[in-house]
Design an enzyme around this catalytic site. Sequence first.
Site, PDB file in Angstrom:
ATOM      1  N   GLY A   1      -4.617  61.919  25.192  1.00  0.00           N
ATOM      2  CA  GLY A   1      -6.032  61.615  24.985  1.00  0.00           C
ATOM      3  C   GLY A   1      -6.937  62.139  26.078  1.00  0.00           C
ATOM      4  O   GLY A   1      -7.890  61.478  26.494  1.00  0.00           O
TER       5      GLY A   1
ATOM      6  N   LYS B   1      -9.696  77.524  21.743  1.00  0.00           N
ATOM      7  CA  LYS B   1      -8.369  77.025  21.341  1.00  0.00           C
ATOM      8  C   LYS B   1      -8.464  76.308  19.999  1.00  0.00           C
ATOM      9  O   LYS B   1      -9.221  75.354  19.846  1.00  0.00           O
ATOM     10  CB  LYS B   1      -7.814  76.081  22.413  1.00  0.00           C
TER      11      LYS B   1
ATOM     12  N   CYS C   1      -8.342  69.054  20.185  1.00  0.00           N
ATOM     13  CA  CYS C   1      -7.505  67.949  20.649  1.00  0.00           C
ATOM     14  C   CYS C   1      -7.382  66.901  19.543  1.00  0.00           C
ATOM     15  O   CYS C   1      -8.386  66.360  19.091  1.00  0.00           O
ATOM     16  CB  CYS C   1      -8.064  67.301  21.904  1.00  0.00           C
TER      17      CYS C   1
END
Lengths: 256, 303
Positions: B72, B164, B129
């Site tokens: 996280g 990314k 993420c």
Amino acid sequence: MKYLQGIYKIIEKTALSETCFSFVIDCPEVAKISKAGQFVHILPKGKFLRRPISICQIDYEKGTLRIVFEIRGEGTQELSELNIGDDIDMIAPCGNGFEIFDNAKKIVLVGGGIGTPPMLGLSDIYKEKATAICGFRNKDAVILENDFLSNNTNTIICTDDGSYGIKGFVTDSLKAECEKGDVDLICACGPTPMLKAVSAIAQENNIECFVSLEERMGCGIGACLVCACKTKDENGEKMSHVCKNGPVFNAKEVVL
Amino acid sequence: MADLSVKVAGVEFKNPVIAASGCFGYGHEYEELFDLSKLGGISVKGTTLTRRDGNIPPRIAETPSGMLNSVGLQNPGIDYFIEKELPYLLKKDTVIIANIAGSSIEEYIEVAEKLNDTSVHMIEMNISCPNVKKGGAGFGTSCDMAASVTKAVRKATNKPLCVKLTPNVTSIAEIAKAVEAEGADAVSLINTLLGMRIDTRTRRPILHNNVGGLSGPAVLPVAVRMVWEVRNAVDIDIIGMGGISKGNDAAEIMLAGADAVQVGAALFNDPFACVRIVDELEKWCEVNKVDKLSDISGGVVTW
């Protein structure tokens, strides 16, 4: 070097109970730099992640480490099937270990179940100055009692069901020891609720207390930030990591 | 000896092996084991504007040939990184890539701007993420959002910009095209695949976050396929990653179209994975009579 990675040989294997095993590992360069309370990060065959296992005893002369572990899942099951002469891939020694207080006169070591092995490493150092209070589910789960006794460490075994030693939790015996007075250091390893209770008793009695924590780990050396635990200092709470900042923490600094 | 050097977004790497963000911290821990200058580069731990504590543990679970994580984005914040970590890293004779993340476009801009006055070599903008509630992969799963954040950060930074990408989308090639159109110099892929494991005894997910990102050897074929799809869709450079644990894996993902590679989860299995892969790539070149490794990028001969 703080830690090394290598392949080492198992030179002794003992089954301490149905699910608990003891290995002695020949690893002179690792043993030389190891301290009580540190751990080894072992890669079980066929597994992707390593398993952290605490160092139980260090023999600096022979250059060996003893580890004692319990079968918890597939990884530790795989490890338990290794035998004398087999190779073991480990990163070690990892973590900080216990600070040793040469001036401490009466030390209480509290081990809960598979949290007991790292307490033996401290018994090796504090010997008769230490009292070990170790708790287990029942008689069959009791491990390492004779090892503590051979160090002349006063050894109190507690079982949940009373099938061996004192019936009850380690915390009852710890309270009794603290009431006797003069305890100047408590070191503990075991389940979190136990560590929480031990920390509370230490605080009530104003005794310095160190606890060794356990968490699922990735790298084992502090890079991946997986094994987080909450700690506090004068700046407030923050996340620390069991593998690098621990596994041993001052009980006052960790939020359990 | 073969020439292993590669160029990504105009930046020279002595070899194509980059330690992946989140798996290598700021390098200190692995530096105990080997010299960081052996690496092509280091993509440092994802950094946000202010400190983040990350998720509640457990944050990791073993999976068949891999692992799940739900860290996280725990990090000390961009100011700490620039002041305390970056100057040290820049002395290590390897390419330093600042991996940045945010929960709003404004946060991405502010983090990127703060890096303008540093000597960091490249920015890797993480829009993928899976482990944060706000932002994170939210920016990486829609072409419009990916384009907006890329456009904004492109304007804000003077550094080579790599974006990314997340594999948790219908078409990663479309996202790649969207960020290329807004000025990204390169894309890196794949971030982790969203997964879940349950302890059947307690009936609880192993990760406290319930779900987490899958990485490790299990995801290699997905990464190879996605790098190949993106190679066929864009002209900008590609940093390929996902399940690389051997030199041959790195060569495979380069043949699919990558110009460089990142190695992450493999480090937890073998802390020397990155440097071993460099050695294995050198041998691979020798065996396969390749003089310049970068020549193989995109060289797959498809059926």
